[in-house]
Design an enzyme around this catalytic site. Structure first.
Site, short mmCIF file in Angstrom:
data_model
loop_
_atom_site.label_atom_id
_atom_site.label_comp_id
_atom_site.label_asym_id
_atom_site.label_seq_id
_atom_site.Cartn_x
_atom_site.Cartn_y
_atom_site.Cartn_z
N ASP A 1 0.82 -1.21 0.00
CA ASP A 1 0.00 0.00 0.00
C ASP A 1 0.85 1.26 0.00
O ASP A 1 2.04 1.24 0.32
CB ASP A 1 -0.97 0.01 1.18
CG ASP A 1 -0.28 -0.24 2.53
OD1 ASP A 1 0.79 -0.84 2.55
OD2 ASP A 1 -0.85 0.18 3.57
N GLU B 1 -0.64 -2.22 5.24
CA GLU B 1 0.39 -2.19 6.29
C GLU B 1 0.42 -0.84 6.97
O GLU B 1 0.64 -0.76 8.19
CB GLU B 1 1.77 -2.51 5.69
CG GLU B 1 2.89 -2.58 6.73
CD GLU B 1 3.48 -1.23 7.11
OE1 GLU B 1 4.00 -1.11 8.24
OE2 GLU B 1 3.41 -0.29 6.28
N GLU B 2 0.20 0.22 6.21
CA GLU B 2 0.32 1.57 6.77
C GLU B 2 -0.70 1.84 7.87
O GLU B 2 -0.46 2.68 8.73
CB GLU B 2 0.18 2.62 5.66
CG GLU B 2 1.30 2.61 4.63
CD GLU B 2 2.65 3.03 5.20
OE1 GLU B 2 2.70 3.43 6.38
OE2 GLU B 2 3.65 2.94 4.47
N ARG C 1 19.18 -7.27 13.37
CA ARG C 1 19.39 -7.07 14.81
C ARG C 1 18.66 -8.18 15.54
O ARG C 1 17.49 -8.46 15.24
CB ARG C 1 18.85 -5.71 15.24
CG ARG C 1 19.12 -5.37 16.69
CD ARG C 1 18.49 -4.04 17.08
NE ARG C 1 18.87 -3.67 18.44
CZ ARG C 1 19.94 -2.96 18.74
NH1 ARG C 1 20.73 -2.52 17.78
NH2 ARG C 1 20.24 -2.68 19.99
N HIS D 1 8.13 8.33 4.42
CA HIS D 1 6.94 9.16 4.61
C HIS D 1 7.19 10.63 4.29
O HIS D 1 6.31 11.46 4.52
CB HIS D 1 6.35 9.01 6.02
CG HIS D 1 5.76 7.66 6.30
ND1 HIS D 1 4.72 7.45 7.18
CD2 HIS D 1 6.07 6.44 5.80
CE1 HIS D 1 4.42 6.16 7.22
NE2 HIS D 1 5.23 5.52 6.39
#
Length: 420
Positions: free
Chosen positions: A84, A151-152, A191, A392
């Site tokens: 998206d 997802e956003e 990580r 963004h």
């Protein structure tokens, strides 16, 4: 004869990325908002249908798509890409910049942009699907490539699971994913343990009493109320949270009134909270409600504020053992371009739900997307924060190469690490 290394396999079967660069530009130029990714999903299905052996399942949890390639006995590995875009007006100046507008969930027309790199995720995933399809004699098991919507808003992974994803595809043994970031292109970072923050978003409606702009004494001004709330919310992080904790409280939107000579009767704030600690999360959310309620009472609000959750992202905790195995594979393939102790992400992800819903291990890593020359120049000047647009931003635009090649290689190497 020596066993072929993962790097040898990837180099031998990596397809020409030229068609995928063209595809990337097309997707970038035609973004779709969360829950409206119909054409994007259709494009993914079209490309996958050219690869014999893939079983494709569409319309999962909205416009979610998953494809399965079975290749003998072995582990099932799921690779995920999100699809998206965001309600942002693009300002990159690229020849393939988006000029798309769509209506959001509130029916308001908005400019749309792939400002978070999901277009790069899509193109890289489709290239990996071709690579692993062609390299099928070099691995065993089941490959699942998943294209996730929404997802956003933090809801796409859960929607796919709730819509029967794992009735359609095998439950994976391992779930893997990646995200392009404002780091030097070609760089890969993992990580162990906590990799990304949790996030909570909500809409807060403050209730005043409207009236004529010349008669404020006969009204309760929600704009002034909202201004006090916004300022006071910033003191939660500055004065209530441990300085060693990572906490962000952002008021990303304030909406009130229609014109300058009318005092509105309500104001709406859209608030986003990020943190890296479960106890801190509870504390900051409670503090926000306390502050908002108190400011409304102090302002004489006609009724209590309304809190409406709009999205929620879990913590992303990379599995220790899975990440350890990837450290070896990535280290051998990427050399000094690989960082096994990458910084935690300030952003948040719902990716982990694809794994935790079935108590499966997962790993999520970063892919650098900034032109190496621009990165090196900004690093030399000490202006990385000023000169490198972040996700963004209306200026965020991954350099196509070597970003795509690194993303393709990372997904392929990761999958082959476990498909033996």
């Amino acid at each position: 004869m020596a066993q072929e290394s993962l790097t040898d396999i990837v180099n031998r079967f990596r397809p020409s990325l030229t068609p995928y660069e063209t595809l990337y530009k097309h997707i970038h130029q035609h973004p779709e908002l969360s829950q409206q990714e119909e054409n994007t999903a259709s494009t993914c299905a079209k490309y996958l249908s050219k690869l014999p052996g893939f079983s494709i399942h569409s319309s999962i949890g909205g416009h979610g798509l998953a494809a399965i390639l079975k290749n003998g006995s072995g582990k099932a590995v799921l690779l995920r890409a999100d699809i998206d875009a965001l309600p942002i007006e693009e300002m990159t100046g690229l020849p393939y910049a988006s000029k798309v507008r769509m209506k959001d969930d509130d029916g308001v027309g908005k400019p749309v942009m792939h400002a978070c790199g999901h277009d790069m995720h899509i193109a890289s995933m489709l290239a990996v699907a071709e690579l692993l399809h062609e390299a099928h004699d070099n691995w065993k098991g089941t490959l699942i490539v998943l294209f996730q919507p929404n997802e956003e808003r933090g809801a796409g992974a859960k929607a796919m699971v709730d819509d029967g994803l794992y009735d359609k595809v095998p439950v994976p043994d391992i779930v893997l994913g990646q995200h392009v970031m404002p780091l030097r292109a070609g760089a890969i970072g993992t990580r162990r343990g906590l990799m990304a923050s949790a996030a909570d978003s909500f809409r807060i409606t403050l209730y005043g009493k409207g009236g004529h702009g010349s008669q404020p004494h006969r009204t309760v001004d929600p704009v002034v109320m909202a201004a006090q709330v916004v300022v006071r919310l910033q003191t939660i992080v500055a004065r209530e949270m441990d300085p060693n904790d990572s906490v962000v409280v952002t008021v990303g939107s304030i909406q009130a009134g229609m014109t300058e000579n009318i005092i509105a009767d309500q104001a709406v704030l859209k608030v986003n909270v990020r943190n890296l600690n479960a106890q801190t999360r509870d504390k900051v959310l409670a503090a926000i409600k306390r502050v908002v309620n108190a400011e409304c009472q102090a302002s004489g609000a006609v009724k209590e504020p309304l809190f409406e959750p709009t999205s929620q992202f879990p913590f992303t905790n990379n599995d220790e053992q899975i990440t350890r195995e990837l450290e070896k594979s990535f280290g051998e393939h990427f050399g000094d371009q690989y960082d096994p102790n990458a910084p935690r992400l300030g952003g948040s992800e719902d990716f982990s739900i694809l794994a935790t819903s079935k108590e499966r291990p997962y790993c999520f890593w970063t892919v650098g997307a900034v032109d190496p020359n621009k990165w090196d120049e900004a690093e030399k000047k000490g202006t990385l924060q000023e000169d490198v647009p972040v996700n963004h931003s209306p200026f965020f635009a991954p350099v196509i190469q070597p970003t795509m090649k690194a993303g393709v290689d990372a997904l392929a190497v990761a999958a082959l690490t476990f498909l033996k």
